[in-house]
Design a protein around this motif. Structure first.
Motif: not given
Length: 255
Positions: A48-57
């Protein structure tokens, strides 16, 4: 063991996770954005929770040694899909976008299609969607099912009263011209028809989410002659592979 990341939150994502988690040759983790209280959890592991945008993903894909990425988020999760496409390009992890088909008009429908939520609000303000004889002396009574995050946009349209339905409550304060109805599908045509009549609604504003869980409102609007302002889906990033059924996504992952 192949490692699969599903960007989830939809019925299709849960269905895909259930199919893949039963395969002993796959390790499946579903990522939920965490924007819905008490979400329906899929089979397999859940993050659960985001990745921090494309770089985080992209960093997550590399760190977790993900072999396959499936974006099964909501058709209007435009930012997440863009991040998935960028992360796939940066890491070389194959990406599939799983999207259920959108809705199509049927005989008796009175739809006005627009390209965005602001365009829907603009059309609502013009009154060009109206019945020949409004029910409430020109004050539009609107059935709004575009999500709680868009509420402020439509509440600012002059001369409207909104019945806003969402799964979770909007952030306070709620404008005085808004009545919030907390509910989660699937819905029935009979129930939607009764709701439209009870609140004397003049127009339905919705997004082309597709799928059977919320299609009852469209059938009820058709039966009652209710105009519909339909917001089209945002376009997919160029070059992404698309599947419109869980079965097709399962075949792609196995292939």
């Amino acid at each position: 063991m192949r490692r699969v990341l599903i960007l989830g939150g939809t019925a299709e994502a849960r269905g895909l996770a259930g199919e893949l988690a039963a395969d002993p040759g796959l390790w499946v983790v579903s990522s939920l954005a965490g924007r819905v209280t008490n979400p329906r959890l899929p089979a397999g592991e859940v993050r659960e929770g985001g990745f921090g945008g494309a770089a985080g993903l992209a960093a997550f894909l590399a760190e977790e040694r993900i072999d396959v990425l499936v974006d099964a988020t909501h058709p209007f999760a435009e930012r997440m899909t863009a991040s998935a496409a960028a992360a796939s390009s940066a890491t070389g992890v194959p990406l599939l976008v799983l999207r259920r088909p959108g809705w199509t008009e049927e005989p008796g429908d009175a739809w006005s299609r627009v390209g965005s939520l602001p365009a829907a609000a603009d059309l609502l303000a013009t009154g060009d969607w109206r019945r020949p004889t409004p029910r409430d002396e020109g004050r539009a009574r609107v059935f709004l099912t575009t999500g709680r995050r868009s509420l402020a946009l439509f509440a600012s349209v002059p001369g409207v009263w909104l019945l806003a339905r969402s799964v979770d409550p909007p952030e306070p304060p709620v404008p005085p011209n808004v009545h919030v109805l907390l509910d989660r599908g699937p819905y029935t045509v009979e129930g939607e028809r009764a709701l439209i009549r009870e609140h004397r609604l003049d127009v339905l504003v919705t997004k082309d989410s597709g799928g059977p869980m919320t299609t009852a409102k469209l059938a009820a609007a058709r039966q009652l002659g209710l105009p519909v302002i339909m917001v089209n889906r945002p376009p997919l990033p160029a070059g992404v592979r698309l599947a419109d059924t869980v079965a097709a996504a399962v075949d792609w992952v196995h292939g």
